[in-house]
Design an enzyme around this catalytic site. Structure first.
Site, PDB file in Angstrom:
ATOM      1  N   GLU A  93      19.620  16.976   9.160  1.00  0.00           N
ATOM      2  CA  GLU A  93      19.502  16.053  10.285  1.00  0.00           C
ATOM      3  C   GLU A  93      18.126  16.241  10.938  1.00  0.00           C
ATOM      4  OE1 GLU A  93      20.085  13.529  11.909  1.00  0.00           O
ATOM      5  OE2 GLU A  93      21.593  13.748  13.486  1.00  0.00           O
ATOM      6  N   ASP A  94      17.610  15.197  11.550  1.00  0.00           N
ATOM      7  CA  ASP A  94      16.298  15.327  12.185  1.00  0.00           C
ATOM      8  C   ASP A  94      16.355  16.167  13.467  1.00  0.00           C
ATOM      9  OD1 ASP A  94      17.671  13.347  13.611  1.00  0.00           O
ATOM     10  OD2 ASP A  94      16.030  11.907  13.621  1.00  0.00           O
TER      11      ASP A  94
ATOM     12  N   ASP B 211      20.514  17.312  19.477  1.00  0.00           N
ATOM     13  CA  ASP B 211      20.228  17.178  20.898  1.00  0.00           C
ATOM     14  C   ASP B 211      21.520  17.430  21.696  1.00  0.00           C
ATOM     15  OD1 ASP B 211      18.939  16.529  23.269  1.00  0.00           O
ATOM     16  OD2 ASP B 211      18.917  14.388  22.919  1.00  0.00           O
TER      17      ASP B 211
ATOM     18  N   PHE C 192      10.538  13.888  24.428  1.00  0.00           N
ATOM     19  CA  PHE C 192      10.987  13.054  23.331  1.00  0.00           C
ATOM     20  C   PHE C 192       9.969  13.154  22.201  1.00  0.00           C
ATOM     21  CE2 PHE C 192      11.954   9.284  20.914  1.00  0.00           C
ATOM     22  CZ  PHE C 192      13.336   9.305  20.912  1.00  0.00           C
TER      23      PHE C 192
ATOM     24  N   ARG D 171       7.537   6.732  12.793  1.00  0.00           N
ATOM     25  CA  ARG D 171       8.103   7.576  11.731  1.00  0.00           C
ATOM     26  C   ARG D 171       7.036   8.019  10.730  1.00  0.00           C
ATOM     27  NH1 ARG D 171      13.768   7.153  12.099  1.00  0.00           N
ATOM     28  NH2 ARG D 171      14.557   5.085  12.591  1.00  0.00           N
TER      29      ARG D 171
HETATM   30  P1  IMP Z   1      22.598  13.931  19.609  1.00  0.00           P
HETATM   31  O1  IMP Z   1      23.792  13.152  19.132  1.00  0.00           O
HETATM   32  O2  IMP Z   1      22.374  13.779  21.085  1.00  0.00           O
HETATM   33  O3  IMP Z   1      22.604  15.363  19.185  1.00  0.00           O
HETATM   34  O4  IMP Z   1      21.345  13.184  19.063  1.00  0.00           O
HETATM   35  C1  IMP Z   1      20.856  13.342  17.845  1.00  0.00           C
HETATM   36  C2  IMP Z   1      20.147  12.088  17.409  1.00  0.00           C
HETATM   37  O5  IMP Z   1      19.400  11.495  18.472  1.00  0.00           O
HETATM   38  C3  IMP Z   1      19.182  12.456  16.345  1.00  0.00           C
HETATM   39  O6  IMP Z   1      19.746  12.130  15.089  1.00  0.00           O
HETATM   40  C4  IMP Z   1      17.983  11.625  16.642  1.00  0.00           C
HETATM   41  O7  IMP Z   1      17.981  10.492  15.830  1.00  0.00           O
HETATM   42  C5  IMP Z   1      18.106  11.187  18.062  1.00  0.00           C
HETATM   43  N1  IMP Z   1      17.135  11.931  18.911  1.00  0.00           N
HETATM   44  C6  IMP Z   1      17.410  12.847  19.849  1.00  0.00           C
HETATM   45  N2  IMP Z   1      16.292  13.322  20.413  1.00  0.00           N
HETATM   46  C7  IMP Z   1      15.269  12.685  19.796  1.00  0.00           C
HETATM   47  C8  IMP Z   1      13.833  12.760  19.922  1.00  0.00           C
HETATM   48  O8  IMP Z   1      13.262  13.518  20.710  1.00  0.00           O
HETATM   49  N3  IMP Z   1      13.112  11.946  19.102  1.00  0.00           N
HETATM   50  C9  IMP Z   1      13.694  11.107  18.194  1.00  0.00           C
HETATM   51  N4  IMP Z   1      15.020  11.019  18.039  1.00  0.00           N
HETATM   52  C10 IMP Z   1      15.811  11.798  18.832  1.00  0.00           C
HETATM   53 MG    MG Z   2      19.054  10.350  13.977  1.00  0.00          MG
END
Ligand code: IMP
Ligand code: MG
Length: 173
Positions: free
Chosen positions: A97-98, A101, A150, A163
């Site tokens: 996963e990227d 968060d 971010f 990207r």
């Molecule tokens: P989570 O569900 O809040 O853990 O969010 C994860 C997803 O939110 C990741 O798969 C990212 O695609 C997106 N995301 C969260 N923070 C960032 C960021 O700083 N830059 C780009 N995408 C983010």
């Molecule tokens: Mg994502």
């Protein structure tokens, strides 16, 4: 013009990806591994990571999710857009996963993939934003820990832009 501040250049990313690839190669020695990348954000990271793995049996697949929310925050409402296709029952599976968060996305993925009875299920993330966690999930392999801001570049987007940047930058929103 949006302001981009450098966070990791290509050399710094390569060193971190190398280190995590070494750990994964050592942990999955002699094992069949299925790597499932989360589209779209993980595609650049995953392409680099898999080419650094010193493993002879690696299968690769992708899953795609949609998360309703603002451009910079996930809402917890996650929907499956495209499922993986390889049979993972009884296999060692690694999610790539990227960004981790709030944890909503990973919590969804773990529940979704567990239903297919993999032999093991672990996660590798490019960036772990630990301080913003809302759900109790963690990744076993982390390239970089970030506390605030971010991030864009190296596959990470803001509204589908950035990207293609080779490095990782902080985007002032
Ligand atoms: P989570 O569900 O809040 O853990 O969010 C994860 C997803 O939110 C990741 O798969 C990212 O695609 C997106 N995301 C969260 N923070 C960032 C960021 O700083 N830059 C780009 N995408 C983010
Ligand atoms: Mg994502």
């Amino acid at each position: 013009m949006p302001e981009l501040t450098p966070v990791l250049d290509t050399d710094a990313i390569a060193r971190k990806v190398d280190e995590v690839a070494r750990q994964i190669s050592s942990d999955y020695r002699n094992a069949d591994l299925v790597i499932i990348g989360v589209l779209k954000g993980a595609f650049v990271f995953m392409a680099d990571l898999i080419r650094r793995l010193d493993l002879s049996h690696v299968a690769v697949d992708f899953i795609r999710l949609a998360s309703y929310g603002s451009q910079s925050n996930s809402s917890g409402h996650i929907r499956l857009l495209k499922n993986f296709e390889i049979d993972i029952e009884g296999k060692h599976v690694l999610i790539v996963e990227d960004i981790l968060d709030t944890g909503w996305t990973l919590a969804f993925l773990k529940q979704h993939l567990s239903a297919y009875s993999p032999r093991s299920l672990k996660t590798c993330v490019l960036v772990d934003k630990r301080e913003r966690r809302k759900v109790d999930v963690q990744a076993e392999y982390v390239c970089h820990v970030a506390n605030e801001g971010f991030l864009v570049g190296y596959g990470l987007d803001y509204d589908e832009n950035y990207r293609n940047l080779p490095g990782i930058f902080n985007l002032k929103l």
